[in-house]
Design a protein around this motif. Structure first.
Motif, PDB file in Angstrom:
ATOM      1  N   LEU A 115       0.850  -1.193   0.000  1.00  7.84           N
ATOM      2  CA  LEU A 115       0.000   0.000   0.000  1.00  7.84           C
ATOM      3  C   LEU A 115       0.879   1.234   0.000  1.00  7.84           C
ATOM      4  O   LEU A 115       1.809   1.346   0.807  1.00  7.84           O
ATOM      5  CB  LEU A 115      -0.916   0.005   1.231  1.00  7.84           C
ATOM      6  N   MET A 116       0.586   2.143  -0.897  1.00  3.77           N
ATOM      7  CA  MET A 116       1.337   3.387  -1.045  1.00  3.77           C
ATOM      8  C   MET A 116       0.393   4.568  -0.808  1.00  3.77           C
ATOM      9  O   MET A 116      -0.812   4.452  -0.999  1.00  3.77           O
ATOM     10  CB  MET A 116       1.907   3.500  -2.468  1.00  3.77           C
ATOM     11  N   LEU A 117       0.970   5.703  -0.443  1.00  2.00           N
ATOM     12  CA  LEU A 117       0.192   6.926  -0.331  1.00  2.00           C
ATOM     13  C   LEU A 117       1.136   8.108  -0.435  1.00  2.00           C
ATOM     14  O   LEU A 117       2.342   7.971  -0.242  1.00  2.00           O
ATOM     15  CB  LEU A 117      -0.597   6.960   0.981  1.00  2.00           C
ATOM     16  N   LEU A 118       0.569   9.231  -0.762  1.00  2.00           N
ATOM     17  CA  LEU A 118       1.342  10.457  -0.894  1.00  2.00           C
ATOM     18  C   LEU A 118       0.899  11.446   0.177  1.00  2.00           C
ATOM     19  O   LEU A 118      -0.296  11.603   0.425  1.00  2.00           O
ATOM     20  CB  LEU A 118       1.125  11.080  -2.280  1.00  2.00           C
ATOM     21  N   VAL A 119       1.859  12.105   0.792  1.00  2.00           N
ATOM     22  CA  VAL A 119       1.589  13.138   1.794  1.00  2.00           C
ATOM     23  C   VAL A 119       2.465  14.334   1.443  1.00  2.00           C
ATOM     24  O   VAL A 119       3.652  14.168   1.139  1.00  2.00           O
ATOM     25  CB  VAL A 119       1.920  12.643   3.222  1.00  2.00           C
ATOM     26  N   ARG A 120       1.887  15.513   1.499  1.00  2.34           N
ATOM     27  CA  ARG A 120       2.686  16.710   1.251  1.00  2.34           C
ATOM     28  C   ARG A 120       3.737  16.851   2.355  1.00  2.34           C
ATOM     29  O   ARG A 120       3.435  16.613   3.535  1.00  2.34           O
ATOM     30  CB  ARG A 120       1.781  17.931   1.187  1.00  2.34           C
ATOM     31  N   PRO A 121       4.969  17.229   2.003  1.00  2.84           N
ATOM     32  CA  PRO A 121       6.057  17.271   2.991  1.00  2.84           C
ATOM     33  C   PRO A 121       5.767  18.138   4.223  1.00  2.84           C
ATOM     34  O   PRO A 121       6.231  17.826   5.312  1.00  2.84           O
ATOM     35  CB  PRO A 121       7.251  17.833   2.210  1.00  2.84           C
ATOM     36  N   ASP A 122       4.996  19.197   4.072  1.00  2.73           N
ATOM     37  CA  ASP A 122       4.737  20.100   5.202  1.00  2.73           C
ATOM     38  C   ASP A 122       3.561  19.662   6.080  1.00  2.73           C
ATOM     39  O   ASP A 122       3.256  20.313   7.073  1.00  2.73           O
ATOM     40  CB  ASP A 122       4.512  21.525   4.698  1.00  2.73           C
ATOM     41  N   GLU A 124       2.809  17.765   8.695  1.00  2.00           N
ATOM     42  CA  GLU A 124       3.391  17.021   9.812  1.00  2.00           C
ATOM     43  C   GLU A 124       2.369  16.168  10.551  1.00  2.00           C
ATOM     44  O   GLU A 124       2.665  15.050  10.965  1.00  2.00           O
ATOM     45  CB  GLU A 124       4.078  17.980  10.787  1.00  2.00           C
ATOM     46  N   LYS A 125       1.153  16.677  10.736  1.00  2.00           N
ATOM     47  CA  LYS A 125       0.127  15.935  11.465  1.00  2.00           C
ATOM     48  C   LYS A 125      -0.198  14.619  10.765  1.00  2.00           C
ATOM     49  O   LYS A 125      -0.255  13.563  11.398  1.00  2.00           O
ATOM     50  CB  LYS A 125      -1.125  16.798  11.609  1.00  2.00           C
ATOM     51  N   VAL A 126      -0.376  14.675   9.468  1.00  2.00           N
ATOM     52  CA  VAL A 126      -0.714  13.470   8.706  1.00  2.00           C
ATOM     53  C   VAL A 126       0.495  12.534   8.619  1.00  2.00           C
ATOM     54  O   VAL A 126       0.341  11.313   8.733  1.00  2.00           O
ATOM     55  CB  VAL A 126      -1.266  13.836   7.313  1.00  2.00           C
ATOM     56  N   ARG A 127       1.672  13.090   8.471  1.00  2.00           N
ATOM     57  CA  ARG A 127       2.877  12.248   8.462  1.00  2.00           C
ATOM     58  C   ARG A 127       3.002  11.494   9.789  1.00  2.00           C
ATOM     59  O   ARG A 127       3.326  10.311   9.810  1.00  2.00           O
ATOM     60  CB  ARG A 127       4.119  13.100   8.203  1.00  2.00           C
ATOM     61  N   GLY A 128       2.707  12.165  10.884  1.00  2.00           N
ATOM     62  CA  GLY A 128       2.745  11.531  12.199  1.00  2.00           C
ATOM     63  C   GLY A 128       1.710  10.428  12.333  1.00  2.00           C
ATOM     64  O   GLY A 128       1.975   9.375  12.939  1.00  2.00           O
ATOM     65  N   PHE A 129       0.509  10.656  11.774  1.00  2.00           N
ATOM     66  CA  PHE A 129      -0.544   9.640  11.810  1.00  2.00           C
ATOM     67  C   PHE A 129      -0.081   8.362  11.129  1.00  2.00           C
ATOM     68  O   PHE A 129      -0.172   7.267  11.694  1.00  2.00           O
ATOM     69  CB  PHE A 129      -1.822  10.177  11.139  1.00  2.00           C
ATOM     70  N   TYR A 130       0.435   8.477   9.905  1.00  2.00           N
ATOM     71  CA  TYR A 130       0.853   7.286   9.167  1.00  2.00           C
ATOM     72  C   TYR A 130       2.064   6.614   9.818  1.00  2.00           C
ATOM     73  O   TYR A 130       2.139   5.384   9.868  1.00  2.00           O
ATOM     74  CB  TYR A 130       1.110   7.606   7.699  1.00  2.00           C
ATOM     75  N   ALA A 131       2.991   7.391  10.333  1.00  2.00           N
ATOM     76  CA  ALA A 131       4.142   6.804  11.029  1.00  2.00           C
ATOM     77  C   ALA A 131       3.672   6.011  12.250  1.00  2.00           C
ATOM     78  O   ALA A 131       4.150   4.889  12.497  1.00  2.00           O
ATOM     79  CB  ALA A 131       5.126   7.895  11.435  1.00  2.00           C
ATOM     80  N   ALA A 132       2.712   6.547  12.994  1.00  2.00           N
ATOM     81  CA  ALA A 132       2.181   5.849  14.169  1.00  2.00           C
ATOM     82  C   ALA A 132       1.458   4.569  13.784  1.00  2.00           C
ATOM     83  O   ALA A 132       1.374   3.632  14.583  1.00  2.00           O
ATOM     84  CB  ALA A 132       1.242   6.773  14.951  1.00  2.00           C
ATOM     85  N   LEU A 136       6.092   3.455   6.559  1.00  2.00           N
ATOM     86  CA  LEU A 136       7.457   3.940   6.428  1.00  2.00           C
ATOM     87  C   LEU A 136       7.525   5.057   5.400  1.00  2.00           C
ATOM     88  O   LEU A 136       6.876   4.982   4.352  1.00  2.00           O
ATOM     89  CB  LEU A 136       8.374   2.796   5.987  1.00  2.00           C
ATOM     90  N   GLU A 137       8.333   6.049   5.691  1.00  2.00           N
ATOM     91  CA  GLU A 137       8.578   7.104   4.708  1.00  2.00           C
ATOM     92  C   GLU A 137       9.629   6.587   3.735  1.00  2.00           C
ATOM     93  O   GLU A 137      10.748   6.265   4.121  1.00  2.00           O
ATOM     94  CB  GLU A 137       9.063   8.367   5.417  1.00  2.00           C
ATOM     95  N   GLU A 138       9.251   6.478   2.466  1.00  2.00           N
ATOM     96  CA  GLU A 138      10.117   5.919   1.439  1.00  2.00           C
ATOM     97  C   GLU A 138      10.935   7.034   0.779  1.00  2.00           C
ATOM     98  O   GLU A 138      10.391   8.081   0.433  1.00  2.00           O
ATOM     99  CB  GLU A 138       9.271   5.237   0.354  1.00  2.00           C
ATOM    100  N   PRO A 139      12.231   6.797   0.581  1.00  2.00           N
ATOM    101  CA  PRO A 139      13.055   7.803  -0.101  1.00  2.00           C
ATOM    102  C   PRO A 139      12.861   7.706  -1.621  1.00  2.00           C
ATOM    103  O   PRO A 139      13.574   6.993  -2.313  1.00  2.00           O
ATOM    104  CB  PRO A 139      14.474   7.426   0.313  1.00  2.00           C
ATOM    105  N   ARG A 140      11.853   8.406  -2.122  1.00  2.00           N
ATOM    106  CA  ARG A 140      11.533   8.360  -3.543  1.00  2.00           C
ATOM    107  C   ARG A 140      11.365   9.779  -4.078  1.00  2.00           C
ATOM    108  O   ARG A 140      10.997  10.688  -3.352  1.00  2.00           O
ATOM    109  CB  ARG A 140      10.225   7.608  -3.798  1.00  2.00           C
ATOM    110  N   ILE A 141      11.575   9.924  -5.337  1.00  2.00           N
ATOM    111  CA  ILE A 141      11.262  11.172  -6.031  1.00  2.00           C
ATOM    112  C   ILE A 141      10.096  10.855  -6.947  1.00  2.00           C
ATOM    113  O   ILE A 141      10.116   9.868  -7.685  1.00  2.00           O
ATOM    114  CB  ILE A 141      12.469  11.692  -6.838  1.00  2.00           C
TER     115      ILE A 141
END
Length: 150
Positions: A115-122, A124-132, A136-141
């Motif tokens: 499962l993949m998803l995109l989150v805007r870099p700024d 932070e709240k949503v990034r924290g939700f998915y990390a919890a 994993l934050e994937e190093p991709r361009i």
């Protein structure tokens, strides 16, 4: 997926597929949740997701209202989730987690391994939700190109 009823932090939530009648409520929810952008027409996104065999929109209902949603689809290998949204007054109660599990179940039923998803870099709240939730934050361009003239 048949409709499933869950108890989420004291709320009785039914998660099932969106219908044609849900379009305006979904677009309004996505607006309130801050997910829409001027260059993406949510009505067109809803229609596109609902017309194909490899995508759907899951809707969480609490009482008579749409309390949350998640658009999910796959390309045969990777699943993608978009528009995971929860009504602002219900956020923080586990509804987003319940929707995410429903998305994962929908993809597992189709033997999709990732499962993949995109989150805007700024965001932070949503990034924290998915990390919890163990994502994993994937190093991709990511490269993109608009094909619709917008």
């Amino acid at each position: 997926m048949t409709t499933q009823t869950l108890d989420v932090d004291g709320l009785t939530i039914a998660i099932g597929h969106a219908s044609d009648a849900d379009t305006e409520a979904l677009a309004a929810l996505w607006e309130r949740a801050g997910l829409t952008r001027p260059w993406n027409d949510p009505h067109a996104d809803i229609a596109l997701a609902r017309r194909g065999p490899h995508s759907t929109i899951l809707v969480a209902r609490e009482g008579g209202r749409i309390a949350g949603s998640a658009m999910v689809g796959h390309d045969g290998h990777r699943g993608w989730v978009y528009y995971l949204a929860v009504e602002p007054d219900l956020q923080g109660r586990g509804l987003g987690r319940a929707l995410l599990r429903a998305v994962e179940d929908w993809l597992r039923a189709r033997a999709i391994p990732k499962l993949m998803l995109l989150v805007r870099p700024d965001n932070e709240k949503v990034r924290g939700f998915y990390a919890a939730e163990g994502y994993l934050e994937e190093p991709r361009i990511v490269f993109s190109r608009r094909l619709d003239g917008n």
